[in-house]
Enzyme design. Sequence first.
Site, PDB file in Angstrom:
ATOM      1  N   SER A 297      82.318  66.725  18.511  1.00 30.05           N
ATOM      2  CA  SER A 297      81.186  66.655  17.206  1.00 30.05           C
ATOM      3  C   SER A 297      81.214  65.294  16.420  1.00 30.05           C
ATOM      4  O   SER A 297      80.776  64.108  17.138  1.00 30.05           O
ATOM      5  CB  SER A 297      81.920  67.991  16.307  1.00 30.05           C
ATOM      6  OG  SER A 297      80.726  68.268  15.434  1.00 30.05           O
TER       7      SER A 297
ATOM      8  N   ASP B  31      74.181  74.887  20.968  1.00 29.60           N
ATOM      9  CA  ASP B  31      75.135  74.401  19.963  1.00 29.60           C
ATOM     10  C   ASP B  31      74.574  74.422  18.548  1.00 29.60           C
ATOM     11  O   ASP B  31      73.590  74.059  18.408  1.00 29.60           O
ATOM     12  CB  ASP B  31      75.631  72.817  20.295  1.00 29.60           C
ATOM     13  CG  ASP B  31      76.525  72.287  19.469  1.00 29.60           C
ATOM     14  OD1 ASP B  31      76.641  72.801  18.228  1.00 29.60           O
ATOM     15  OD2 ASP B  31      77.598  71.912  20.044  1.00 29.60           O
TER      16      ASP B  31
ATOM     17  N   HIS C 279      79.901  75.719  19.546  1.00 31.99           N
ATOM     18  CA  HIS C 279      79.876  74.321  19.427  1.00 31.99           C
ATOM     19  C   HIS C 279      80.845  73.714  20.186  1.00 31.99           C
ATOM     20  O   HIS C 279      82.264  74.005  19.976  1.00 31.99           O
ATOM     21  CB  HIS C 279      80.206  74.070  17.858  1.00 31.99           C
ATOM     22  CG  HIS C 279      80.053  72.737  17.240  1.00 31.99           C
ATOM     23  ND1 HIS C 279      79.408  71.770  17.773  1.00 31.99           N
ATOM     24  CD2 HIS C 279      80.987  71.894  16.532  1.00 31.99           C
ATOM     25  CE1 HIS C 279      79.562  70.739  17.327  1.00 31.99           C
ATOM     26  NE2 HIS C 279      80.417  70.783  16.331  1.00 31.99           N
TER      27      HIS C 279
END
Length: 575
Positions: A290, A516, A544
Amino acid sequence: MDSSRLLRTSGTVIAAAALLLSGSALGDTSPRATAAPRAYGAGDGQPSPAGSRHGRAGEGRDDRGLPGFGSFGQGGALGSLGGLGGAGRPPGDAPLLAPLPAAVPPALQRYYAQKLTWHPCRTSGFECATLRAPLDYDHPREADDLKLAVSRKKATGAGHAGRLGSLMVNPGGPGGSAVGYLQRYAGIGYPAAVRAHYDMVAMDPRGVAGSEPVTCLSDAAMDRYTEVDQTPDDAGETGELVAAYSDFADGCAARSGKLLGHVSTIEAARDMDVLRAVLDDAKLTYVGASYGTFLGATYAGLFPSRVGRLVLDGALDPALDSERVNRDQTAGFQTAFDSFAEDCARRRDCPLGTDPARAGDRLSALFKKADATPLATGKSRKLTESLATTGVISAMYDEAAWGLLRTALRSAFMGDGAPLLKLSDAYYERDARGTYQNLMYANAAVNCLDLPPAFRSPAEVRNAMHAFRKASPVFGTSLAWAALTCGYWPVQATGNPHRIPAEGAAPILVIGTTRDPATPYVWARSLASQLSSGRLLTYDGDGHTAYTRGSACIDNAINTYLLTSTPPPAGRKCS
């Protein structure tokens, strides 16, 4: 990566913590939800996030690890993204991130030449140390040096013949403790073959957890901040929201001082290069999730000749401005909710009904009810609309949380807000004693420094409201107002949107998940295309990030790359 008040952390770490209250706490009995939780926190006495992490440990099993934080205020439905940057500017128009000179400047030599003093961490099996870094790389002064928390677990393979060096990890955030992630998951839960060949290493970025943490509010003030109405209906409520943002920013300035102007991603990437050198690694090997992908890509852009094997999972697009980032992520949460609603409608116990097309209306009605009359929780705190929204969004990061969310929503529809409040609290890293960790403060500080604010006034929010509501009928209003956070920040942003070519870097592996919620797939495609040596690996699924989330195809491709430097073939798609 503008920070939103509600979702300042785009992280699945928080979501995963929220999910893990645990399955049994919310009455869910699905195998994924009742998996043994592991505490997520830093060792060696450093401040750490208070949530717990959900996942199954053990080789050959479905290691679900911390999927990774994100950079909040982001997302995107694939069908709505087109490829234009904020304000109609194509990402291709963004300037390039230029590399730094390969030679270490004389003023920085002492940092690169330092020796770490390792000692046992409080977490058994790990070593801890402190790295010194300049507060300001342009004007280094020993009196201002930062002390950054570092931890490692040495390669488990016998002897040194097969050792490949250090593997640095970062779970995202910004604001996630990399040390905590290493000690509670990566150092024990990454595939055995990877841990056998690498010393697993983590460093809390500057301003985070054990590394000179940014602080902003007292715990009681943070409680009030999280409860403020984020869908203002009139001038009075708008004024209260603006005052909350201003007070938060003022608190950060008062409590964090000059550190607030030196927690940018570029500075954190430079710290990583110092650590790489101190660890005696010629090149950086790294797994970032991320926001950790933005940190890793920034490193590649600054130091392309020092790139070894970089895995960027759940990628951000550095070429987008804050408004576009926030709007894209708003759409991403809607995509995730729609997927949840379709799954929920097939179940007899679905609190949103059997028609997924109407699920959003039912949820919006619940939010409206909580706005008018906050729900009882059995404690002095009640579930406001803002807290309810946070609780729902936290479950969007991982489909394993959907059972918990169904249970929490059933309770909320019956007037009991306690389960949703637990999800929200874990998301915010608020423990049972009412103590908040540093995550939310660091997240805002980094995001507001990395990019100019999405909006600078309520009028600008209102002008953009139609686009946000179009992106998400359910979450659009609250996330549009959340994007105003940085508009009152006391430190001017030092970063701007940019493309990262990293010319000359070794192959870099970029992973994108098609549904996502926090880092939409189109961002991964964009980053992979910007990087001169980028290679895109696609996970067709929900949730995610993708590594160690149950796809043998994804895991095998990443493990092979880490162990042999061989990326998967172009166009590889896994499910």
